[in-house]
Design a protein around this motif. Structure first.
Motif, PDB file in Angstrom:
ATOM      1  N   LYS A  34       0.949  -1.419  -0.058  1.00 58.38           N
ATOM      2  CA  LYS A  34      -0.065   0.013   0.000  1.00 58.38           C
ATOM      3  C   LYS A  34       0.694   1.267   0.139  1.00 58.38           C
ATOM      4  CE  LYS A  34      -3.909   2.051   2.506  1.00 58.38           C
ATOM      5  NZ  LYS A  34      -4.715   2.063   3.825  1.00 58.38           N
ATOM      6  N   GLN A  35       1.736   1.130   0.788  1.00 54.19           N
ATOM      7  CA  GLN A  35       2.966   2.377   0.732  1.00 54.19           C
ATOM      8  C   GLN A  35       3.403   2.628  -0.551  1.00 54.19           C
ATOM      9  OE1 GLN A  35       5.400   1.594   3.963  1.00 54.19           O
ATOM     10  NE2 GLN A  35       4.883   3.265   5.026  1.00 54.19           N
ATOM     11  N   LYS A  36       4.051   1.564  -1.151  1.00 52.60           N
ATOM     12  CA  LYS A  36       4.438   1.829  -2.577  1.00 52.60           C
ATOM     13  C   LYS A  36       3.532   2.143  -3.440  1.00 52.60           C
ATOM     14  CE  LYS A  36       7.859  -2.106  -2.289  1.00 52.60           C
ATOM     15  NZ  LYS A  36       8.069  -3.508  -2.518  1.00 52.60           N
ATOM     16  N   ARG A  37       2.253   1.837  -3.536  1.00 50.18           N
ATOM     17  CA  ARG A  37       1.074   2.359  -4.515  1.00 50.18           C
ATOM     18  C   ARG A  37       0.884   3.869  -4.049  1.00 50.18           C
ATOM     19  NH1 ARG A  37      -3.824  -1.364  -3.758  1.00 50.18           N
ATOM     20  NH2 ARG A  37      -3.007  -1.653  -1.866  1.00 50.18           N
ATOM     21  N   LEU A  38       0.859   4.314  -2.792  1.00 53.28           N
ATOM     22  CA  LEU A  38       0.766   5.685  -2.192  1.00 53.28           C
ATOM     23  C   LEU A  38       1.896   6.592  -2.968  1.00 53.28           C
ATOM     24  CD1 LEU A  38      -0.523   5.349   1.095  1.00 53.28           C
ATOM     25  CD2 LEU A  38      -2.014   6.021  -0.975  1.00 53.28           C
ATOM     26  N   GLU A  39       3.068   6.039  -2.819  1.00 46.98           N
ATOM     27  CA  GLU A  39       4.357   6.897  -3.174  1.00 46.98           C
ATOM     28  C   GLU A  39       4.348   6.979  -4.787  1.00 46.98           C
ATOM     29  OE1 GLU A  39       7.318   9.066  -2.759  1.00 46.98           O
ATOM     30  OE2 GLU A  39       6.202   7.986  -1.135  1.00 46.98           O
ATOM     31  N   ALA A  40       3.696   5.886  -5.495  1.00 47.52           N
ATOM     32  CA  ALA A  40       3.634   6.068  -6.900  1.00 47.52           C
ATOM     33  C   ALA A  40       2.669   7.322  -7.329  1.00 47.52           C
ATOM     34  CB  ALA A  40       3.056   4.725  -7.538  1.00 47.52           C
ATOM     35  N   VAL A  41       1.543   7.172  -6.610  1.00 51.08           N
ATOM     36  CA  VAL A  41       0.430   8.381  -6.730  1.00 51.08           C
ATOM     37  C   VAL A  41       0.944   9.592  -6.383  1.00 51.08           C
ATOM     38  CG1 VAL A  41      -1.799   9.359  -5.599  1.00 51.08           C
ATOM     39  CG2 VAL A  41      -1.931   6.877  -6.382  1.00 51.08           C
ATOM     40  N   ARG A  42       1.774   9.741  -5.182  1.00 51.67           N
ATOM     41  CA  ARG A  42       2.342  11.020  -4.819  1.00 51.67           C
ATOM     42  C   ARG A  42       3.186  11.643  -5.967  1.00 51.67           C
ATOM     43  NH1 ARG A  42       3.454   8.449   0.511  1.00 51.67           N
ATOM     44  NH2 ARG A  42       1.635   9.038   1.679  1.00 51.67           N
ATOM     45  N   LYS A  43       3.829  10.458  -6.421  1.00 50.49           N
ATOM     46  CA  LYS A  43       5.121  11.072  -7.567  1.00 50.49           C
ATOM     47  C   LYS A  43       4.475  11.496  -8.709  1.00 50.49           C
ATOM     48  CE  LYS A  43       9.047   8.208  -6.454  1.00 50.49           C
ATOM     49  NZ  LYS A  43       9.852   7.180  -6.863  1.00 50.49           N
ATOM     50  N   HIS A  44       3.227  11.027  -9.123  1.00 48.36           N
ATOM     51  CA  HIS A  44       2.493  11.354 -10.235  1.00 48.36           C
ATOM     52  C   HIS A  44       1.860  12.847 -10.082  1.00 48.36           C
ATOM     53  CE1 HIS A  44      -0.140  10.904 -13.987  1.00 48.36           C
ATOM     54  NE2 HIS A  44      -1.281  11.069 -13.022  1.00 48.36           N
TER      55      HIS A  44
END
Length: 94
Positions: free
Chosen positions: A65-75
């Motif tokens: 979940k943290q990895k997915r949230l980090e990807a959303v933040r980067k986007h």
């Protein structure tokens, strides 16, 4: 940095366990229900919640979940930077 966080959470987990192990024998059920017993039970429930939260972090249940949230933040950051660059170009034209 992750190892440091896990160490910190492990230390807090051990402290919470020690506090709980110290408090459990102090609870007395012999006098029947009372405010003191109620407080002890509520305190133990909160201690169990703290222990569960630290175990949850140490085990790493939310790593995906943290990895997915980090990807959303980067986007979102890339989108914001793109808008900022476009606004800067527009203001320079004026």
């Amino acid at each position: 940095m992750k190892k440091r966080n896990k160490f910190k959470h492990s230390l807090y987990l051990l402290i919470a366990l020690a506090m709980l192990l110290y408090a459990l024998p102090q609870l007395s059920f012999q006098n029947g229900p009372s405010w003191v017993l109620g407080f002890g039970i509520v305190w133990c429930v909160f201690a169990f919640l703290i222990i569960a939260a630290h175990l949850h972090f140490i085990i790493g249940v939310d790593e995906e979940k943290q990895k997915r949230l980090e990807a959303v933040r980067k986007h979102k950051l890339e989108q914001w930077q793109g808008k900022w660059n476009e606004e800067t170009r527009m203001s320079q034209r004026l």
